[in-house]
Design a protein around this motif. Sequence first.
Motif, PDB file in Angstrom:
ATOM      1  N   SER A   1      43.098  34.024  41.381  1.00 42.71           N
ATOM      2  CA  SER A   1      42.252  34.669  42.387  1.00 42.71           C
ATOM      3  C   SER A   1      41.250  35.613  41.727  1.00 42.71           C
ATOM      4  CB  SER A   1      43.114  35.449  43.377  1.00 42.71           C
ATOM      5  OG  SER A   1      42.292  36.159  44.282  1.00 42.71           O
ATOM      6  N   LEU A   2      40.042  35.620  42.275  1.00 44.20           N
ATOM      7  CA  LEU A   2      39.001  36.526  41.797  1.00 44.20           C
ATOM      8  C   LEU A   2      38.880  37.769  42.679  1.00 44.20           C
ATOM      9  CD1 LEU A   2      36.204  33.971  40.811  1.00 44.20           C
ATOM     10  CD2 LEU A   2      37.752  35.216  39.297  1.00 44.20           C
ATOM     11  N   GLN A   3      39.818  37.957  43.602  1.00 41.18           N
ATOM     12  CA  GLN A   3      39.763  39.152  44.453  1.00 41.18           C
ATOM     13  C   GLN A   3      39.746  40.398  43.568  1.00 41.18           C
ATOM     14  OE1 GLN A   3      42.333  39.511  47.898  1.00 41.18           O
ATOM     15  NE2 GLN A   3      42.590  41.680  47.499  1.00 41.18           N
ATOM     16  N   GLY A   4      38.834  41.315  43.898  1.00 44.57           N
ATOM     17  CA  GLY A   4      38.724  42.542  43.124  1.00 44.57           C
ATOM     18  C   GLY A   4      37.823  42.413  41.900  1.00 44.57           C
ATOM     19  N   GLN A   5      37.244  41.237  41.700  1.00 48.16           N
ATOM     20  CA  GLN A   5      36.310  41.019  40.593  1.00 48.16           C
ATOM     21  C   GLN A   5      34.879  41.059  41.139  1.00 48.16           C
ATOM     22  OE1 GLN A   5      37.321  40.237  37.213  1.00 48.16           O
ATOM     23  NE2 GLN A   5      39.262  40.967  38.028  1.00 48.16           N
ATOM     24  N   LEU A   6      33.942  41.208  40.240  1.00 47.55           N
ATOM     25  CA  LEU A   6      32.534  41.127  40.601  1.00 47.55           C
ATOM     26  C   LEU A   6      31.980  39.791  40.138  1.00 47.55           C
ATOM     27  CD1 LEU A   6      31.213  44.632  39.441  1.00 47.55           C
ATOM     28  CD2 LEU A   6      31.833  43.927  41.769  1.00 47.55           C
ATOM     29  N   LEU A   7      31.133  39.209  40.967  1.00 48.30           N
ATOM     30  CA  LEU A   7      30.335  38.067  40.559  1.00 48.30           C
ATOM     31  C   LEU A   7      28.922  38.587  40.342  1.00 48.30           C
ATOM     32  CD1 LEU A   7      31.365  35.221  43.028  1.00 48.30           C
ATOM     33  CD2 LEU A   7      32.313  35.741  40.777  1.00 48.30           C
TER      34      LEU A   7
ATOM     35  N   SER B   1      26.650  29.637  37.303  1.00 42.75           N
ATOM     36  CA  SER B   1      25.796  30.369  38.240  1.00 42.75           C
ATOM     37  C   SER B   1      26.208  31.834  38.355  1.00 42.75           C
ATOM     38  CB  SER B   1      25.870  29.722  39.629  1.00 42.75           C
ATOM     39  OG  SER B   1      25.341  28.416  39.589  1.00 42.75           O
ATOM     40  N   TRP B   2      27.436  32.129  37.966  1.00 40.40           N
ATOM     41  CA  TRP B   2      27.984  33.481  38.112  1.00 40.40           C
ATOM     42  C   TRP B   2      28.617  33.947  36.816  1.00 40.40           C
ATOM     43  CZ3 TRP B   2      26.607  35.770  42.467  1.00 40.40           C
ATOM     44  CH2 TRP B   2      26.366  34.998  43.599  1.00 40.40           C
ATOM     45  N   ILE B   3      28.547  35.247  36.603  1.00 37.70           N
ATOM     46  CA  ILE B   3      29.214  35.914  35.491  1.00 37.70           C
ATOM     47  C   ILE B   3      30.288  36.786  36.119  1.00 37.70           C
ATOM     48  CG2 ILE B   3      28.910  37.546  33.583  1.00 37.70           C
ATOM     49  CD1 ILE B   3      25.828  36.658  33.750  1.00 37.70           C
ATOM     50  N   VAL B   4      31.536  36.615  35.710  1.00 36.20           N
ATOM     51  CA  VAL B   4      32.648  37.364  36.296  1.00 36.20           C
ATOM     52  C   VAL B   4      32.906  38.615  35.470  1.00 36.20           C
ATOM     53  CG1 VAL B   4      35.084  37.285  36.962  1.00 36.20           C
ATOM     54  CG2 VAL B   4      33.660  35.220  37.177  1.00 36.20           C
ATOM     55  N   VAL B   5      32.983  39.754  36.170  1.00 35.35           N
ATOM     56  CA  VAL B   5      33.199  41.057  35.528  1.00 35.35           C
ATOM     57  C   VAL B   5      34.229  41.818  36.346  1.00 35.35           C
ATOM     58  CG1 VAL B   5      32.080  43.229  34.873  1.00 35.35           C
ATOM     59  CG2 VAL B   5      30.800  41.099  34.733  1.00 35.35           C
TER      60      VAL B   5
ATOM     61  N   VAL C   1      26.015  46.624  35.503  1.00 32.72           N
ATOM     62  CA  VAL C   1      27.260  45.890  35.253  1.00 32.72           C
ATOM     63  C   VAL C   1      27.106  44.954  34.063  1.00 32.72           C
ATOM     64  CG1 VAL C   1      28.932  44.294  36.253  1.00 32.72           C
ATOM     65  CG2 VAL C   1      28.021  46.148  37.646  1.00 32.72           C
ATOM     66  N   LEU C   2      25.949  44.327  33.904  1.00 31.75           N
ATOM     67  CA  LEU C   2      25.738  43.476  32.724  1.00 31.75           C
ATOM     68  C   LEU C   2      25.777  44.302  31.437  1.00 31.75           C
ATOM     69  CD1 LEU C   2      23.001  41.030  34.023  1.00 31.75           C
ATOM     70  CD2 LEU C   2      25.349  40.447  33.370  1.00 31.75           C
ATOM     71  N   HIS C   3      25.185  45.492  31.466  1.00 29.64           N
ATOM     72  CA  HIS C   3      25.272  46.386  30.294  1.00 29.64           C
ATOM     73  C   HIS C   3      26.725  46.732  30.000  1.00 29.64           C
ATOM     74  CE1 HIS C   3      21.259  47.290  28.869  1.00 29.64           C
ATOM     75  NE2 HIS C   3      20.831  47.368  30.115  1.00 29.64           N
ATOM     76  N   ARG C   4      27.491  47.009  31.044  1.00 27.50           N
ATOM     77  CA  ARG C   4      28.907  47.369  30.873  1.00 27.50           C
ATOM     78  C   ARG C   4      29.689  46.220  30.249  1.00 27.50           C
ATOM     79  NH1 ARG C   4      30.931  49.023  36.254  1.00 27.50           N
ATOM     80  NH2 ARG C   4      31.757  46.949  36.570  1.00 27.50           N
TER      81      ARG C   4
ATOM     82  N   PHE D   1      25.352  39.785  27.366  1.00 27.89           N
ATOM     83  CA  PHE D   1      25.075  40.148  28.757  1.00 27.89           C
ATOM     84  C   PHE D   1      24.215  41.409  28.848  1.00 27.89           C
ATOM     85  CE2 PHE D   1      29.002  37.715  28.663  1.00 27.89           C
ATOM     86  CZ  PHE D   1      28.615  36.638  29.454  1.00 27.89           C
ATOM     87  N   ALA D   2      24.360  42.301  27.882  1.00 28.91           N
ATOM     88  CA  ALA D   2      23.494  43.487  27.841  1.00 28.91           C
ATOM     89  C   ALA D   2      22.046  43.066  27.594  1.00 28.91           C
ATOM     90  CB  ALA D   2      23.970  44.464  26.771  1.00 28.91           C
ATOM     91  N   LEU D   3      21.865  42.011  26.813  1.00 25.20           N
ATOM     92  CA  LEU D   3      20.523  41.491  26.581  1.00 25.20           C
ATOM     93  C   LEU D   3      19.968  40.845  27.855  1.00 25.20           C
ATOM     94  CD1 LEU D   3      18.207  40.940  24.614  1.00 25.20           C
ATOM     95  CD2 LEU D   3      19.367  38.814  23.991  1.00 25.20           C
ATOM     96  N   ILE D   4      20.797  40.095  28.560  1.00 25.99           N
ATOM     97  CA  ILE D   4      20.378  39.470  29.816  1.00 25.99           C
ATOM     98  C   ILE D   4      19.904  40.538  30.802  1.00 25.99           C
ATOM     99  CG2 ILE D   4      21.238  38.240  31.864  1.00 25.99           C
ATOM    100  CD1 ILE D   4      23.053  36.639  29.925  1.00 25.99           C
ATOM    101  N   ALA D   5      20.548  41.690  30.775  1.00 20.51           N
ATOM    102  CA  ALA D   5      20.199  42.771  31.707  1.00 20.51           C
ATOM    103  C   ALA D   5      18.770  43.267  31.512  1.00 20.51           C
ATOM    104  CB  ALA D   5      21.178  43.939  31.544  1.00 20.51           C
TER     105      ALA D   5
END
Length: 177
Positions: free
Chosen positions: A3-9, A133-137, A156-159, A164-168
Amino acid sequence: MESLQGQLLISAPQLNDPNFRRTVVLMTHHDDEGAMGLVLSRPSDIRVADALAELADLSGAGEFVYVGGPVQPEAVVVLVEHEEEPDSPIIGRIAFMEAGTDLDDLEITRARVFAGYSGWGPDQLEDELEENSWIVVPAEPDDVFAPDPEELWRTVLHRKGGKFALIATMPFDPKLN
């Protein structure tokens, strides 16, 4: 399936669906039958107290209603952070405010109101994840109540760090760079 409950997409840069471009979605439910989430990064220009008089006394009523997603935009969904651990938390002390709750009985520290939500049918989200399509954090409780929601995607991408920090740092439309 985990389950991804409690995660960010976090929407990947190549996700061009206007409902989700550069969004951060808190997954509030995820199982074999489908998934539900709330977009944390799309405030509307309507204040809670103006749109929903019955919530005018809610902590955060002076804030804007957030666009939780394209499904049932007339539905009102409220996330609250309880002072104590709730029975069914999404993350930390954050849970849904149950319909019909007497605001005087709520012991909460903060709340956020959403119009609509994001939904996926069986295997739909898993397919989108396979398409990258999604990055899970992992979510943090403060993400739900981010003071600058329009910067949450970058934050969140920086975190997450690394590539992913570059994508941000990418512009909204890289073709215009």
